[in-house]
Design an enzyme around this catalytic site. Sequence first.
Site, PDB file in Angstrom:
ATOM      1  CG  ASP A 105      -0.334  -0.232   2.543  1.00 14.30           C
ATOM      2  OD1 ASP A 105       0.811   0.216   2.733  1.00 14.30           O
ATOM      3  OD2 ASP A 105      -0.977  -0.843   3.417  1.00 14.30           O
ATOM      4  CG  HIS A 120       4.677  -9.621  -0.538  1.00 11.59           C
ATOM      5  ND1 HIS A 120       3.802 -10.045   0.439  1.00 11.59           N
ATOM      6  CD2 HIS A 120       5.656 -10.555  -0.578  1.00 11.59           C
ATOM      7  CE1 HIS A 120       4.231 -11.176   0.956  1.00 11.59           C
ATOM      8  NE2 HIS A 120       5.363 -11.510   0.374  1.00 11.59           N
ATOM      9  CB  CYS A 147       4.230  -2.938 -22.126  1.00  9.75           C
ATOM     10  SG  CYS A 147       5.836  -2.146 -21.947  1.00  9.75           S
ATOM     11  CB  CYS A 150       7.740  -4.897 -25.030  1.00 14.17           C
ATOM     12  SG  CYS A 150       6.874  -5.420 -23.548  1.00 14.17           S
ATOM     13  N   GLY A 187       1.856  -7.157  13.145  1.00 20.99           N
ATOM     14  CA  GLY A 187       0.629  -7.271  12.356  1.00 20.99           C
ATOM     15  C   GLY A 187       0.729  -8.214  11.176  1.00 20.99           C
ATOM     16  CD  GLU A 215      -6.638 -12.590  15.667  1.00 22.24           C
ATOM     17  OE1 GLU A 215      -5.968 -13.537  15.202  1.00 22.24           O
ATOM     18  OE2 GLU A 215      -7.581 -12.054  15.079  1.00 22.24           O
TER      19      GLU A 215
HETATM   20  P1  OAD Z   1      -2.794 -11.379   7.297  1.00 21.73           P
HETATM   21  O1  OAD Z   1      -4.151 -10.871   6.935  1.00 21.73           O
HETATM   22  O2  OAD Z   1      -2.496 -12.808   7.019  1.00 21.73           O
HETATM   23  O3  OAD Z   1      -2.531 -11.152   8.854  1.00 21.73           O
HETATM   24  C1  OAD Z   1      -2.757  -9.909   9.468  1.00 21.73           C
HETATM   25  C2  OAD Z   1      -2.384 -10.042  10.928  1.00 21.73           C
HETATM   26  O4  OAD Z   1      -2.496  -8.759  11.522  1.00 21.73           O
HETATM   27  C3  OAD Z   1      -3.263 -11.007  11.727  1.00 21.73           C
HETATM   28  O5  OAD Z   1      -2.437 -11.876  12.496  1.00 21.73           O
HETATM   29  C4  OAD Z   1      -4.082 -10.068  12.645  1.00 21.73           C
HETATM   30  O6  OAD Z   1      -4.321 -10.650  13.923  1.00 21.73           O
HETATM   31  C5  OAD Z   1      -3.141  -8.888  12.780  1.00 21.73           C
HETATM   32  N1  OAD Z   1      -3.786  -7.591  13.018  1.00 21.73           N
HETATM   33  C6  OAD Z   1      -4.929  -7.107  12.469  1.00 21.73           C
HETATM   34  N2  OAD Z   1      -5.165  -5.860  12.874  1.00 21.73           N
HETATM   35  C7  OAD Z   1      -4.148  -5.518  13.699  1.00 21.73           C
HETATM   36  C8  OAD Z   1      -3.805  -4.344  14.428  1.00 21.73           C
HETATM   37  N3  OAD Z   1      -4.535  -3.240  14.386  1.00 21.73           N
HETATM   38  N4  OAD Z   1      -2.678  -4.370  15.181  1.00 21.73           N
HETATM   39  C9  OAD Z   1      -1.901  -5.482  15.233  1.00 21.73           C
HETATM   40  N5  OAD Z   1      -2.164  -6.612  14.573  1.00 21.73           N
HETATM   41  C10 OAD Z   1      -3.261  -6.629  13.805  1.00 21.73           C
HETATM   42  O7  OAD Z   1      -1.728 -10.411   6.596  1.00 21.73           O
HETATM   43  P2  OAD Z   1      -0.177 -10.666   6.297  1.00 21.73           P
HETATM   44  O8  OAD Z   1       0.448 -11.481   7.358  1.00 21.73           O
HETATM   45  O9  OAD Z   1       0.403  -9.346   5.976  1.00 21.73           O
HETATM   46  O10 OAD Z   1       0.438 -11.616   0.031  1.00 21.73           O
HETATM   47  O11 OAD Z   1      -0.272 -11.516   4.988  1.00 21.73           O
HETATM   48  C11 OAD Z   1       0.895 -11.890   4.321  1.00 21.73           C
HETATM   49  C12 OAD Z   1       0.654 -11.964   2.839  1.00 21.73           C
HETATM   50  O12 OAD Z   1      -0.449 -12.820   2.571  1.00 21.73           O
HETATM   51  C13 OAD Z   1       0.252 -10.644   2.206  1.00 21.73           C
HETATM   52  O13 OAD Z   1       1.355  -9.838   1.868  1.00 21.73           O
HETATM   53  C14 OAD Z   1      -0.501 -11.087   0.989  1.00 21.73           C
HETATM   54  C15 OAD Z   1      -1.344 -12.145   1.640  1.00 21.73           C
HETATM   55  O14 OAD Z   1      -1.932 -13.074   0.844  1.00 21.73           O
HETATM   56  C16 OAD Z   1       0.106 -11.712  -1.255  1.00 21.73           C
HETATM   57  O15 OAD Z   1      -0.917 -11.238  -1.724  1.00 21.73           O
HETATM   58  C17 OAD Z   1       1.140 -12.417  -2.070  1.00 21.73           C
END
Ligand code: OAD
Length: 247
Positions: A105, A120, A147, A150, A187, A215
């Site tokens: 983001d 990512h 593109c 190309c 997070g 969590e």
């Molecule tokens: P997830 O959605 O898997 O996990 C988000 C985590 O953040 C969870 O463990 C929540 O408990 C925690 N969480 C939510 N709100 C929070 C807050 N306010 N403060 C602290 N913790 C909080 O997201 P990612 O681990 O980032 O990849 O996911 C990893 C990758 O999987 C992403 O980059 C994406 C996804 O599929 C791709 O798209 C390739």
Amino acid sequence: MTINEDKIVELLNPESRIVVLTGAGVSAESGIPTFRDAQQGLWAEYDPEEMASMAGFRKDPKLVLEWYDWRRHQIMRASPNRAHTILAEWSHRLPLMTLITQNVDGLHQKAGSRDTIEMHGSIHRLVCLDKRHQAPWPSPLGEPPTCQLCGSLLRPDVVWFGEMLDRKVLANIDSALERCQLFIAIGTSGLVYPAAGFLERAKGYGAFTVVINKERMPKGTADLQLEGLASEILERINGLMPPTPVR
Ligand code: OAD
């Protein structure tokens, strides 16, 4: 302050080699949905195979591009929250800190973070299938764009399931982990590799490891688990740090 909190504060100093890994939870308080939240997570409503894989894109490029364009507009309206701004402050105050994010983001940069590693990729750019030429998003999106250099189809410049991370990015991450003394994961569900393996690796290199999550995480190997919202926990830790000396 507990002994372990003492330790994190002691290690948050300009001489320490620090790695911070962030995930979708850091942007949740900016109103951006996470992926794995049981109710509101993106993967509760959409199929990652359809939206975040090359097979899904080949099957229906228009659908995938529209989905990313919708998310991109949601993200463009969002502002960094206190977790982003504290990490941005740290990135300047702690010159040996490496900030790695799985988020696409751009909110760490928007908050002013220095040298963020976007492992990512970024939702704000497109890249072509054949030569990896980068391109901006057309506005409005219309038919799947190609593109200008190309002619191949353009896709979001993000890493999808089953894809390799950029080699240079991986090399930078490796060298940060190898020398790291403090590792903080914030997070992230810790389910997606290679990021999911960073804590273990940092620990293997002798780092003090910390997990911050709203969590309770499965009992892992982190030396310290801090349960609560990223912004609140970071605010608390930040408040325990000594003030920056005036130069
Ligand atoms: P997830 O959605 O898997 O996990 C988000 C985590 O953040 C969870 O463990 C929540 O408990 C925690 N969480 C939510 N709100 C929070 C807050 N306010 N403060 C602290 N913790 C909080 O997201 P990612 O681990 O980032 O990849 O996911 C990893 C990758 O999987 C992403 O980059 C994406 C996804 O599929 C791709 O798209 C390739």
